[in-house]
Design an enzyme around this catalytic site. Sequence first.
Site, PDB file in Angstrom:
ATOM      1  N   TYR A  76      -4.876 -31.192  -5.757  1.00 46.53           N
ATOM      2  CA  TYR A  76      -4.414 -30.010  -6.491  1.00 46.53           C
ATOM      3  C   TYR A  76      -5.591 -29.337  -7.215  1.00 46.53           C
ATOM      4  CZ  TYR A  76       0.009 -31.831  -4.973  1.00 46.53           C
ATOM      5  OH  TYR A  76       1.025 -32.269  -4.163  1.00 46.53           O
ATOM      6  N   ARG A  87      -3.801 -38.752 -13.879  1.00 42.80           N
ATOM      7  CA  ARG A  87      -3.955 -39.153 -12.476  1.00 42.80           C
ATOM      8  C   ARG A  87      -5.356 -38.687 -12.117  1.00 42.80           C
ATOM      9  NH1 ARG A  87      -0.760 -40.109  -7.624  1.00 42.80           N
ATOM     10  NH2 ARG A  87       0.486 -41.175  -9.174  1.00 42.80           N
ATOM     11  N   ARG A 118       7.592 -44.989  -5.054  1.00 36.23           N
ATOM     12  CA  ARG A 118       8.671 -45.211  -4.088  1.00 36.23           C
ATOM     13  C   ARG A 118       9.619 -46.358  -4.481  1.00 36.23           C
ATOM     14  NH1 ARG A 118       4.528 -45.224   0.812  1.00 36.23           N
ATOM     15  NH2 ARG A 118       3.271 -46.033  -0.911  1.00 36.23           N
ATOM     16  N   CYS A 135      11.775 -51.581  -1.570  1.00 33.33           N
ATOM     17  CA  CYS A 135      11.183 -50.419  -0.877  1.00 33.33           C
ATOM     18  C   CYS A 135      10.334 -50.860   0.313  1.00 33.33           C
ATOM     19  CB  CYS A 135      10.316 -49.613  -1.855  1.00 33.33           C
ATOM     20  SG  CYS A 135       9.425 -48.275  -1.061  1.00 33.33           S
ATOM     21  N   CYS A 174       8.783 -46.358   3.831  1.00 35.28           N
ATOM     22  CA  CYS A 174       8.992 -45.642   5.100  1.00 35.28           C
ATOM     23  C   CYS A 174       8.609 -44.170   4.977  1.00 35.28           C
ATOM     24  CB  CYS A 174      10.441 -45.769   5.541  1.00 35.28           C
ATOM     25  SG  CYS A 174      11.607 -44.947   4.421  1.00 35.28           S
TER      26      CYS A 174
END
Length: 407
Positions: free
Chosen positions: A181, A229, A348, A370, A373
């Site tokens: 980003y 992040r 996830r 999880c 996938c």
Amino acid sequence: MGCSVTTIAEAPQDAPYLRPGRIGGLALRNRLVRASTSETMAAEDGTVTDALVRFYGALADGGAGLLLTGHIHVRADGQCTPRQIALHADRFIPGLRRLTARVHEGGARIFAELSHAGSQTMMPGVTPPAPSGIPSAIYPGVPRELPAAEVAAIVADFGAAARRAAEAGFDGIHLHGGNGYLISQFASPLTNRRDDAWGGDAARRGRFFIAVLDAVRAAVGPDMPVTARFGLRDSIAGGMTEEEGLARAAALTARGLDGFEPSLNLMASYRDNIRPYVGLGLARAMGDLVAPRLWSAPAPQGYYRPLARALRRVAPDKAIILVGGLRDTDVMAEVLAAGEADFLSFARPFVREPDFPKQLAAGRRGALDCVSCNICLQHDGYDALRCWRRDKGDLLRHALWRMRGAG
Ligand SMILES: Cc1cc2nc3c(=O)[nH]c(=O)nc-3n(C[C@H](O)[C@H](O)[C@H](O)COP(=O)(O)O)c2cc1C
């Protein structure tokens, strides 16, 4: 930062990931963090909906210590996906205030992940701004090069959004400084070809991130935790090196950033970061109908542990939040016991099991459900965030959606 953990305790409720921790001056009830995961659940204009309040309420009730929101855009032309939460005007504050109040009722804390998508957007009809007129590796649209005065305006927009987040009751700010980003686009020599105050060498490529941090800090004051992040290196050949990333991390540390969640900077594909089939053996894959695992190798667990260790060396007193493929309680305990990270962050696994922290507190051990996938990822920007494997009807709807060529 979180106090370091040196022993693996025997009593279930005393497992290292269930112990309280601290980011800056903020106390957290455990080390389990819900990583930023975009929701596709806001109204068309970015306002919080009842569904979003319920969604974050369930995560808080499920026992996580800290929730990081999906990326929230700080300016209208920084939107990444439809139905993304917005914070570019004061009118978005009341909805977010309802959301943070509900999270606090559940005993969790919540940080707003603030972002501008730059060229990495799927929004139609927008010519996105970027440091230089170079498309991202993921989206083909050619962005427009930002004039210097407008760069300063976007920095101010991050500050204004942080002020609104504080007014809306958030406990901290998480800057989206990774995964391709706008902050990443300024940081990388592949997408920043400027030769002015905002680009030209490593120091000037890092200036945008530092200016954003300064603006956010000025807006929220010295006590509110500000974490990021953090893209430590590009996964594209010829891009930003880890050496450049570590120097930038040292500069952000000196400037008062309270914590780092290490990740990649520019990427060739979202799958570079959101790696499929983490630690997934064939028996479980077949039991959960994950046929592609037959011809795809599983990603290793905790795949950013080397990045966390490198960051720990340049930011020894900051909170290190490890994200990326954490699935097994043994690995979680090992990462904390080794002092590689202070917090463990999961995207996830929370999509599949929003209450897994409560289950761990009740003594559950072993692998989370999880299977990585990435069906939830394929629907990002199209459908409300959910696990498509919890209900076999959803799995069928997904298969039909793909057969129609969608996603
Ligand atoms: C559907 C989906 C949406 C995501 N949205 C974001 C986001 O808004 N901001 C962000 O920093 N990372 C986002 N990520 C990346 C995750 O935070 C995380 O880095 C990645 O999924 C790997 O961690 P995991 O193995 O725990 O899922 C997203 C991932 C998924 C699957």
